[in-house]
Design an enzyme around this catalytic site. Sequence first.
Site, short mmCIF file in Angstrom:
data_model
loop_
_atom_site.label_atom_id
_atom_site.label_comp_id
_atom_site.label_asym_id
_atom_site.label_seq_id
_atom_site.Cartn_x
_atom_site.Cartn_y
_atom_site.Cartn_z
N ASN A 13 39.37 34.22 36.39
CA ASN A 13 38.84 34.66 35.10
C ASN A 13 40.03 34.86 34.16
O ASN A 13 40.75 35.85 34.26
CB ASN A 13 38.07 35.97 35.28
CG ASN A 13 37.58 36.53 33.96
OD1 ASN A 13 37.61 35.84 32.93
ND2 ASN A 13 37.12 37.78 33.98
N TRP A 14 40.22 33.91 33.26
CA TRP A 14 41.39 33.95 32.38
C TRP A 14 41.24 34.95 31.25
O TRP A 14 42.20 35.21 30.51
CB TRP A 14 41.66 32.57 31.80
CG TRP A 14 42.16 31.56 32.78
CD1 TRP A 14 42.34 31.72 34.13
CD2 TRP A 14 42.53 30.21 32.48
NE1 TRP A 14 42.81 30.56 34.68
CE2 TRP A 14 42.94 29.61 33.70
CE3 TRP A 14 42.57 29.45 31.32
CZ2 TRP A 14 43.37 28.28 33.76
CZ3 TRP A 14 43.01 28.13 31.39
CH2 TRP A 14 43.40 27.56 32.60
N LYS A 15 40.02 35.47 31.07
CA LYS A 15 39.75 36.42 29.97
C LYS A 15 40.25 35.83 28.64
O LYS A 15 40.13 34.63 28.44
CB LYS A 15 40.40 37.77 30.28
CG LYS A 15 40.04 38.27 31.67
CD LYS A 15 40.40 39.69 31.89
CE LYS A 15 40.13 40.06 33.33
NZ LYS A 15 40.20 41.48 33.57
N HIS A 106 30.10 40.79 33.11
CA HIS A 106 31.44 41.33 33.43
C HIS A 106 31.56 42.71 32.80
O HIS A 106 31.07 42.96 31.70
CB HIS A 106 32.53 40.39 32.89
CG HIS A 106 33.88 40.73 33.41
ND1 HIS A 106 34.63 41.78 32.89
CD2 HIS A 106 34.62 40.20 34.42
CE1 HIS A 106 35.77 41.86 33.57
NE2 HIS A 106 35.78 40.91 34.50
N GLU A 108 33.87 44.17 31.33
CA GLU A 108 34.48 44.22 29.99
C GLU A 108 33.45 43.90 28.92
O GLU A 108 33.47 44.46 27.82
CB GLU A 108 35.68 43.24 29.91
CG GLU A 108 36.88 43.83 30.66
CD GLU A 108 37.85 42.79 31.20
OE1 GLU A 108 37.79 41.62 30.78
OE2 GLU A 108 38.67 43.18 32.05
N GLU A 178 32.80 44.04 41.40
CA GLU A 178 34.08 44.37 40.78
C GLU A 178 34.08 45.86 40.39
O GLU A 178 33.60 46.21 39.32
CB GLU A 178 34.28 43.55 39.51
CG GLU A 178 34.30 42.07 39.73
CD GLU A 178 35.07 41.36 38.63
OE1 GLU A 178 36.08 40.73 38.95
OE2 GLU A 178 34.69 41.47 37.46
N GLY A 184 42.28 45.08 36.77
CA GLY A 184 43.48 45.10 35.94
C GLY A 184 44.35 46.34 36.13
O GLY A 184 45.26 46.58 35.35
N SER A 222 41.97 43.39 40.99
CA SER A 222 43.36 43.34 41.44
C SER A 222 43.56 42.55 42.74
O SER A 222 44.35 42.95 43.60
CB SER A 222 43.94 44.76 41.56
OG SER A 222 43.92 45.40 40.29
N GLY A 243 41.40 38.05 38.10
CA GLY A 243 41.83 38.11 36.71
C GLY A 243 43.31 37.79 36.60
O GLY A 243 43.73 36.64 36.63
N GLY A 244 44.14 38.85 36.52
CA GLY A 244 45.58 38.70 36.27
C GLY A 244 46.26 37.64 37.13
O GLY A 244 47.02 36.80 36.62
C1 PEP Z 1 38.38 40.58 36.46
O1 PEP Z 1 38.45 40.98 35.33
O2 PEP Z 1 37.41 39.87 36.77
C2 PEP Z 1 39.41 40.97 37.42
C3 PEP Z 1 39.06 41.06 38.66
O3 PEP Z 1 40.67 41.26 36.93
P1 PEP Z 1 41.99 41.63 37.80
O4 PEP Z 1 42.06 40.65 38.94
O5 PEP Z 1 43.12 41.47 36.84
O6 PEP Z 1 41.81 43.01 38.27
#
Ligand code: PEP
Length: 264
Positions: A13-15, A106, A108, A178, A184, A222, A243-244
């Site tokens: 997920n590049w956001k 999601h 966010e 999640e 994050g 994470s 994500g990251g």
């Molecule tokens: C996400 O936003 O879907 C996510 C899991 O982010 P991260 O891996 O950065 O925690």
Amino acid sequence: MSGSTITPWVVGNWKMNPMQSDSQQLIQSLKQYLQAGPIDVAQCRIAVAPTAIALLSVQQQLQDAAVEVLTVAQDLSRVAGTGAYTGEVSAELLKDSAIHYVLIGHSERRELFGDDVSQITAKVTHALNAGLQIIYCVGESLEQREQGLAEQVVLQQICDLSSVVKAEQWQNIKIAYEPIWAIGTGKTASPEDAQAMHEKIRAGLKQLTGYGQDIAILYGGSVKADNAEALAACPDINGALVGGASLQAESFYKIAQAFAQTKH
Ligand code: PEP
């Protein structure tokens, strides 16, 4: 090796990242990793969810990857079809551009952009009716976890989903658990805690649909190259929403590799 027959999915997920030149480099680098060490699609499906503006160029760039990498939209409109809805991208427009997968719900979007249950269920309805496959995100906040409400919150989100899914549409759904406090933040749920919640989600899904045993439940929060193997070893964790760590080709590739190897 876990007992599950579900093919794991690892989805980046590049956001709201990255800029176009970095995106091209990221894809280029991912393709190089996949060329040097192909990951069999039967062992792990790999997908990336770029920004709306980059969806088609990323899809195009991935055409000649050594291994098929799927392109996923991060969101879609709560309105179906076409029409006077400035700024929106509908399920039908995604489908028309051969984008067959979409994230919905999601945290966010729920927290920052006002996606409430009625909007999320409208998105689910339109996506499924248009024939898209969805990755439906669930998860509790830290406060809810501390109050002992995690399971209740997550299972309610599954019930919200089930209120609009027709029997045969369950096969087009994946779940991403999640925990919001792990997104994050660098704090991953322990494999035991994640597995415990996945097991509850699995039990809930089995009550709702005959497909319950076959629905992939991804973990997100994470996930990194160095914790992927332990998460992948959990029987009800069928992949990762990353994500990251998906913004670095090497770490994203290693996460996919960990799932491919650990699950087979
Ligand atoms: C996400 O936003 O879907 C996510 C899991 O982010 P991260 O891996 O950065 O925690």
